[in-house]
Motif scaffolding. Structure first.
Motif, PDB file in Angstrom:
ATOM      1  N   GLY A   1       0.806  -1.207   0.000  1.00 15.77           N
ATOM      2  CA  GLY A   1       0.000   0.000   0.000  1.00 15.77           C
ATOM      3  C   GLY A   1       0.838   1.256   0.000  1.00 15.77           C
ATOM      4  N   ILE A   2       0.231   2.354   0.431  1.00 17.53           N
ATOM      5  CA  ILE A   2       0.937   3.630   0.613  1.00 17.53           C
ATOM      6  C   ILE A   2       1.516   3.622   2.014  1.00 17.53           C
ATOM      7  N   MET A   3       2.826   3.690   2.124  1.00 17.85           N
ATOM      8  CA  MET A   3       3.488   3.515   3.417  1.00 17.85           C
ATOM      9  C   MET A   3       4.539   4.594   3.652  1.00 17.85           C
ATOM     10  N   PRO A   4       4.877   4.860   4.921  1.00 16.36           N
ATOM     11  CA  PRO A   4       5.975   5.794   5.199  1.00 16.36           C
ATOM     12  C   PRO A   4       7.267   5.289   4.567  1.00 16.36           C
ATOM     13  N   SER A   5       8.120   6.204   4.165  1.00 14.95           N
ATOM     14  CA  SER A   5       9.371   5.832   3.530  1.00 14.95           C
ATOM     15  C   SER A   5      10.275   5.074   4.484  1.00 14.95           C
ATOM     16  N   TYR A   6      10.992   4.125   3.952  1.00 16.84           N
ATOM     17  CA  TYR A   6      11.982   3.380   4.727  1.00 16.84           C
ATOM     18  C   TYR A   6      13.334   4.089   4.725  1.00 16.84           C
TER      19      TYR A   6
ATOM     20  N   GLU B   1      14.352  16.548   3.448  1.00 21.48           N
ATOM     21  CA  GLU B   1      13.345  17.177   2.598  1.00 21.48           C
ATOM     22  C   GLU B   1      13.452  16.738   1.142  1.00 21.48           C
ATOM     23  N   ASN B   2      14.612  16.234   0.755  1.00 19.32           N
ATOM     24  CA  ASN B   2      14.829  15.887  -0.646  1.00 19.32           C
ATOM     25  C   ASN B   2      15.125  14.408  -0.846  1.00 19.32           C
ATOM     26  N   SER B   3      14.588  13.603   0.062  1.00 23.57           N
ATOM     27  CA  SER B   3      14.502  12.156  -0.113  1.00 23.57           C
ATOM     28  C   SER B   3      13.070  11.768   0.252  1.00 23.57           C
ATOM     29  N   PRO B   4      12.610  10.580  -0.119  1.00 20.78           N
ATOM     30  CA  PRO B   4      11.183  10.255   0.007  1.00 20.78           C
ATOM     31  C   PRO B   4      10.647  10.272   1.432  1.00 20.78           C
ATOM     32  N   TYR B   5       9.455  10.857   1.577  1.00 22.19           N
ATOM     33  CA  TYR B   5       8.692  10.778   2.815  1.00 22.19           C
ATOM     34  C   TYR B   5       7.719   9.595   2.782  1.00 22.19           C
ATOM     35  N   PHE B   6       7.342   9.147   1.585  1.00 18.26           N
ATOM     36  CA  PHE B   6       6.390   8.052   1.455  1.00 18.26           C
ATOM     37  C   PHE B   6       6.722   7.223   0.222  1.00 18.26           C
ATOM     38  N   MET B   7       6.239   5.988   0.218  1.00 17.78           N
ATOM     39  CA  MET B   7       6.426   5.060  -0.896  1.00 17.78           C
ATOM     40  C   MET B   7       5.113   4.303  -1.118  1.00 17.78           C
ATOM     41  N   THR B   8       4.924   3.822  -2.332  1.00 15.63           N
ATOM     42  CA  THR B   8       3.768   2.972  -2.624  1.00 15.63           C
ATOM     43  C   THR B   8       4.263   1.686  -3.254  1.00 15.63           C
ATOM     44  N   GLY B   9       3.986   0.556  -2.612  1.00 16.26           N
ATOM     45  CA  GLY B   9       4.469  -0.706  -3.151  1.00 16.26           C
ATOM     46  C   GLY B   9       4.238  -1.851  -2.195  1.00 16.26           C
ATOM     47  N   ILE B  10       5.136  -2.817  -2.237  1.00 21.10           N
ATOM     48  CA  ILE B  10       5.053  -4.005  -1.400  1.00 21.10           C
ATOM     49  C   ILE B  10       6.368  -4.185  -0.663  1.00 21.10           C
ATOM     50  N   LYS B  11       6.261  -4.634   0.596  1.00 24.54           N
ATOM     51  CA  LYS B  11       7.430  -4.753   1.468  1.00 24.54           C
ATOM     52  C   LYS B  11       7.429  -6.108   2.170  1.00 24.54           C
TER      53      LYS B  11
ATOM     54  N   LEU C   1      11.901  -4.121  -0.725  1.00 23.65           N
ATOM     55  CA  LEU C   1      10.712  -3.432  -1.217  1.00 23.65           C
ATOM     56  C   LEU C   1      10.727  -3.320  -2.729  1.00 23.65           C
ATOM     57  N   PHE C   2       9.545  -3.352  -3.316  1.00 21.05           N
ATOM     58  CA  PHE C   2       9.318  -2.991  -4.710  1.00 21.05           C
ATOM     59  C   PHE C   2       8.251  -1.893  -4.705  1.00 21.05           C
ATOM     60  N   THR C   3       8.579  -0.747  -5.320  1.00 21.96           N
ATOM     61  CA  THR C   3       7.698   0.416  -5.221  1.00 21.96           C
ATOM     62  C   THR C   3       7.459   1.050  -6.595  1.00 21.96           C
ATOM     63  N   ASN C   4       6.546   2.041  -6.594  1.00 21.09           N
ATOM     64  CA  ASN C   4       6.254   2.787  -7.819  1.00 21.09           C
ATOM     65  C   ASN C   4       7.333   3.795  -8.174  1.00 21.09           C
ATOM     66  N   GLY C   5       8.318   3.942  -7.300  1.00 18.38           N
ATOM     67  CA  GLY C   5       9.403   4.867  -7.601  1.00 18.38           C
ATOM     68  C   GLY C   5       9.674   5.808  -6.450  1.00 18.38           C
ATOM     69  N   TRP C   6      10.446   6.824  -6.738  1.00 16.85           N
ATOM     70  CA  TRP C   6      10.954   7.789  -5.765  1.00 16.85           C
ATOM     71  C   TRP C   6       9.814   8.695  -5.281  1.00 16.85           C
TER      72      TRP C   6
ATOM     73  N   ALA D   1       8.260   1.928 -16.885  1.00 15.21           N
ATOM     74  CA  ALA D   1       9.371   1.694 -15.955  1.00 15.21           C
ATOM     75  C   ALA D   1       9.067   0.485 -15.077  1.00 15.21           C
ATOM     76  N   LEU D   2      10.072  -0.324 -14.832  1.00 21.10           N
ATOM     77  CA  LEU D   2       9.922  -1.443 -13.914  1.00 21.10           C
ATOM     78  C   LEU D   2       9.784  -0.924 -12.483  1.00 21.10           C
ATOM     79  N   PRO D   3       9.203  -1.712 -11.574  1.00 22.56           N
ATOM     80  CA  PRO D   3       9.142  -1.275 -10.176  1.00 22.56           C
ATOM     81  C   PRO D   3      10.535  -1.006  -9.615  1.00 22.56           C
ATOM     82  N   ALA D   4      10.644   0.044  -8.817  1.00 20.55           N
ATOM     83  CA  ALA D   4      11.908   0.352  -8.166  1.00 20.55           C
ATOM     84  C   ALA D   4      12.170  -0.664  -7.060  1.00 20.55           C
ATOM     85  N   PHE D   5      13.451  -0.908  -6.790  1.00 13.53           N
ATOM     86  CA  PHE D   5      13.843  -1.886  -5.775  1.00 13.53           C
ATOM     87  C   PHE D   5      14.601  -1.191  -4.653  1.00 13.53           C
ATOM     88  N   GLY D   6      14.387  -1.649  -3.429  1.00 11.06           N
ATOM     89  CA  GLY D   6      15.123  -1.102  -2.297  1.00 11.06           C
ATOM     90  C   GLY D   6      15.242  -2.119  -1.190  1.00 11.06           C
ATOM     91  N   TYR D   7      16.205  -1.891  -0.323  1.00 11.81           N
ATOM     92  CA  TYR D   7      16.310  -2.741   0.861  1.00 11.81           C
ATOM     93  C   TYR D   7      16.712  -1.893   2.061  1.00 11.81           C
TER      94      TYR D   7
END
Length: 355
Positions: A124-129, A150-160, A174-179, A189-195
């Motif tokens: 869902g829509i979640m606070p940024s990691y 202020e210039n990095s994400p406050y929120f993300m949308t995806g799966i964790k 995580l896989f998200t809709n992006g930055w 664009a493919l889903p963005a990836f993060g850990y």
């Protein structure tokens, strides 16, 4: 949308005022909220509605306003949980300007995969990691947010997916809709990836490393972005607490195969006098020569910053805070009296309450 907000806000407020969990059989429901009002004065006396284009909190000059007002409901049933929150304020107006859905702060459904609750999946829509500063200022050491935050994400949308083997270690992918996206701007664009890796050697120390890899839209098409956030939070004793953070990113250039880079170190120290009074000092630097993240008048962004705040806590739930902040750029990027200058100084006072 406005009618939905007008209907939902009073309804959630009525439930929230109880401040207690409601339990029906194994269904548990909790209500909470947060509201923060503020006044800010920028000595460069800007004529625009926003003080600074790269800031998203307390960004109104010589005006009383609401930075963030939030109402949240959390529910859990057996091994399933959910969270839904509505918010409003100048933070929402500025930081969610590109989104169609602005009034939803988070909307998450999750499930624990085992009885010991070591494995969990949420979507869902979640606070940024990413980062140690959030939109809820009561949890931050300073009044305003670092340029880094202020210039990095406050929120993300995806799966964790999260795995917590013990009290010391937490791992997440995580896989998200992006930055910082709710809606995806380019479906090609493919889903963005993060850990995220969190290590807590003691109750007083936290070491966090978060990363992001994804294709971001530009005027020249999609460009791959690589980003890393590292911070160490340590409570030295009952008086002193420090946070040291470092952001670094790079993105494939629009003009060739090389990469454009940016970085930012920050150090914050907080001193607690007693249960009623605290103070904090921050020093920081942010460099983005190619204007990948911050673009101010198409000039290379290389800016130092210092801030000092005093906090008064009449109760555990109420904070009254005042901060003086000075930004010094190596280039003339700020505007004063219709001229470009190198300095910017402003004072912010806020009052917040959480329940």
């Amino acid at each position: 949308m406005k009618k939905i907000w007008q209907f939902s806000l009073p309804l959630l407020l009525v439930f929230s005022l109880s401040g207690k969990a409601q339990t029906i059989d194994s269904l548990k429901i909790d209500f909470s909220g947060f509201i923060e009002s503020y006044y800010a004065y920028d000595f460069n006396t800007p004529t625009e509605n926003q003080k600074l284009p790269f800031m998203y909190n307390y960004n109104r000059h010589n005006e009383f306003n609401i930075n963030n007002a939030l109402l949240r409901v959390k529910a859990s049933y057996e091994n399933v949980y959910a969270s839904f929150a509505l918010h409003a304020g100048t933070y929402v107006e500025d930081n969610y300007a590109a989104e169609d859905v602005k009034w939803v702060s988070d909307a998450i459904v999750g499930i624990f995969l085992d009885k010991k609750r070591k494995h969990a999946i949420e979507m869902g829509i979640m606070p940024s990691y990413i980062g140690f500063e959030t939109a809820i200022s009561a949890s931050n050491l300073t009044v305003t947010r670092s340029v880094l935050a202020e210039n990095s994400p406050y929120f993300m949308t995806g799966i964790k997916y999260q795995f917590q083997p013990n009290d010391k270690w937490t791992f997440a992918t995580l896989f998200t809709n992006g930055w910082q996206r709710i809606s995806k701007p380019d479906n090609s664009a493919l889903p963005a990836f993060g850990y995220q890796i969190i290590y807590k050697p003691t109750e007083k120390a936290v070491l966090n490393w978060s990363t992001f890899i994804g294709d971001e839209p530009t005027d020249f098409g999609l460009r791959t972005r690589y980003f890393s956030n590292l911070y160490f939070d340590y409570q030295w004793n009952e008086n002193w607490r420090t946070i040291a953070g470092f952001d670094a990113g790079m993105q494939k250039s629009s003009l060739g195969d090389n990469y454009e880079k940016w970085f930012s170190p920050v150090l914050i120290a907080q001193y607690t006098f007693n249960s009623k009074w605290q103070t904090a000092f921050r020093t920081e630097f942010y460099q983005d020569e190619n204007n990948v993240i911050i673009n101010v008048n198409d000039i290379a962004f290389k800016t130092f910053g210092n801030s000092f705040n005093i906090d008064f806590l009449p109760t555990k739930k109420l904070k009254i805070r005042t901060e003086a902040r000075w930004l010094k750029s190596q280039e003339a990027i700020f505007i004063k009296d219709n001229q470009l200058v190198e300095d910017n100084f402003f004072i912010t006072t806020s009052m917040s309450f959480e329940f």
